[in-house]
Design an enzyme around this catalytic site. Sequence first.
Site, PDB file in Angstrom:
ATOM      1  N   GLU A   8      -9.620 -10.664  -7.527  1.00 20.90           N
ATOM      2  CA  GLU A   8      -8.778  -9.468  -7.411  1.00 20.90           C
ATOM      3  C   GLU A   8      -7.679  -9.479  -8.478  1.00 20.90           C
ATOM      4  OE1 GLU A   8      -9.629  -8.991  -2.615  1.00 20.90           O
ATOM      5  OE2 GLU A   8      -7.643  -9.638  -3.267  1.00 20.90           O
ATOM      6  N   HIS A  36      -2.001  -5.328   1.507  1.00 21.95           N
ATOM      7  CA  HIS A  36      -3.245  -6.051   1.285  1.00 21.95           C
ATOM      8  C   HIS A  36      -2.877  -7.449   0.816  1.00 21.95           C
ATOM      9  CE1 HIS A  36      -7.152  -7.302  -0.257  1.00 21.95           C
ATOM     10  NE2 HIS A  36      -6.487  -7.746  -1.326  1.00 21.95           N
ATOM     11  N   TYR A  49     -12.459  -2.335  -2.924  1.00 25.55           N
ATOM     12  CA  TYR A  49     -12.931  -2.317  -1.536  1.00 25.55           C
ATOM     13  C   TYR A  49     -14.453  -2.210  -1.436  1.00 25.55           C
ATOM     14  CZ  TYR A  49      -8.250  -2.155   0.559  1.00 25.55           C
ATOM     15  OH  TYR A  49      -6.977  -2.482   1.001  1.00 25.55           O
ATOM     16  N   ASN A  89      -1.651  -0.097   7.565  1.00 24.75           N
ATOM     17  CA  ASN A  89      -1.166  -1.460   7.834  1.00 24.75           C
ATOM     18  C   ASN A  89      -0.404  -2.079   6.661  1.00 24.75           C
ATOM     19  OD1 ASN A  89      -3.375  -1.949   6.248  1.00 24.75           O
ATOM     20  ND2 ASN A  89      -4.375  -3.380   7.651  1.00 24.75           N
ATOM     21  N   LYS A 108       0.825  -1.205   0.000  1.00 23.76           N
ATOM     22  CA  LYS A 108       0.000   0.000   0.000  1.00 23.76           C
ATOM     23  C   LYS A 108       0.869   1.269   0.000  1.00 23.76           C
ATOM     24  CE  LYS A 108      -3.967  -2.113   2.452  1.00 23.76           C
ATOM     25  NZ  LYS A 108      -4.614  -2.196   3.794  1.00 23.76           N
TER      26      LYS A 108
HETATM   27  P1  IDP Z   1      -7.429  -7.103   5.607  1.00 27.20           P
HETATM   28  O1  IDP Z   1      -6.665  -6.055   4.818  1.00 27.20           O
HETATM   29  O2  IDP Z   1      -6.589  -7.700   6.686  1.00 27.20           O
HETATM   30  O3  IDP Z   1      -8.079  -8.138   4.731  1.00 27.20           O
HETATM   31  P2  IDP Z   1     -10.101  -5.961   5.967  1.00 27.20           P
HETATM   32  O4  IDP Z   1     -10.975  -6.213   7.156  1.00 27.20           O
HETATM   33  O5  IDP Z   1     -10.476  -6.586   4.660  1.00 27.20           O
HETATM   34  O6  IDP Z   1      -8.606  -6.327   6.385  1.00 27.20           O
HETATM   35  O7  IDP Z   1     -10.033  -4.380   5.786  1.00 27.20           O
HETATM   36  C1  IDP Z   1      -9.448  -3.816   4.638  1.00 27.20           C
HETATM   37  C2  IDP Z   1      -8.543  -2.686   5.047  1.00 27.20           C
HETATM   38  O8  IDP Z   1      -9.334  -1.636   5.593  1.00 27.20           O
HETATM   39  C3  IDP Z   1      -7.534  -3.014   6.150  1.00 27.20           C
HETATM   40  O9  IDP Z   1      -6.361  -3.622   5.662  1.00 27.20           O
HETATM   41  C4  IDP Z   1      -7.261  -1.649   6.718  1.00 27.20           C
HETATM   42  O10 IDP Z   1      -6.339  -0.919   5.901  1.00 27.20           O
HETATM   43  C5  IDP Z   1      -8.622  -0.969   6.601  1.00 27.20           C
HETATM   44  N1  IDP Z   1      -9.384  -1.079   7.859  1.00 27.20           N
HETATM   45  C6  IDP Z   1     -10.045  -2.159   8.320  1.00 27.20           C
HETATM   46  N2  IDP Z   1     -10.628  -1.903   9.499  1.00 27.20           N
HETATM   47  C7  IDP Z   1     -10.325  -0.618   9.783  1.00 27.20           C
HETATM   48  C8  IDP Z   1     -10.626   0.257  10.891  1.00 27.20           C
HETATM   49  O11 IDP Z   1     -11.298  -0.108  11.851  1.00 27.20           O
HETATM   50  N3  IDP Z   1     -10.120   1.530  10.807  1.00 27.20           N
HETATM   51  C9  IDP Z   1      -9.375   1.970   9.755  1.00 27.20           C
HETATM   52  N4  IDP Z   1      -9.069   1.186   8.722  1.00 27.20           N
HETATM   53  C10 IDP Z   1      -9.521  -0.087   8.732  1.00 27.20           C
HETATM   54 MG    MG Z   2      -9.631  -7.939   3.368  1.00 28.92          MG
END
Ligand code: IDP
Ligand code: MG
Length: 149
Positions: free
Chosen positions: A126, A115, A49, A112, A9
Amino acid sequence: MERTFVIVKPDGVQRGLVGEIMARLERRGLRLAAAKFMAVSQEMAETHYSIHKGKPFYDGLIAYITSAPVMAMVWEGVNAVAAVRQTMGATHPTEAAPGSVRHDFGLEVGRNITHASDSVENGEKETALWFKPEELVNWQRDLDRWIFE
Ligand code: IDP
Ligand code: MG
């Protein structure tokens, strides 16, 4: 061979972590099938997303993923989806296992770093969204027999 879709990212790119993350995946034994350094359009971000549309973090997530270039990749191998999710670590960096990318380089869920597809089906979807079929490279690696049983 199972394939999974991975993004370094914008924060990972800005922090110079592309090589580190690719090295971890290579070292694990995964095989690169496609890679593209690119800006993410609003439309691509919203399609990728779409399952998160309506959630409180959605607008911030779209702003985040379109804020700077990303490295989009497809990696393949036995159990590639599960292996890559494990290498990346849990969504929240403070819940990610020590030694994972999100643990080792992250603090906040909204920054984080990576992805990775969460299922084989989503990996295929994807990959098809981000890459044209001709951008995927079919190849044999000389090491494969020492990594894949
Ligand atoms: P993942 O990336 O581990 O699959 P997902 O639940 O699919 O996680 O969420 C997609 C992305 O959305 C996460 O990687 C993160 O960047 C963002 N995200 C998820 N939950 C939150 C939150 O509570 N606050 C801010 N960003 C979030
Ligand atoms: Mg995800």
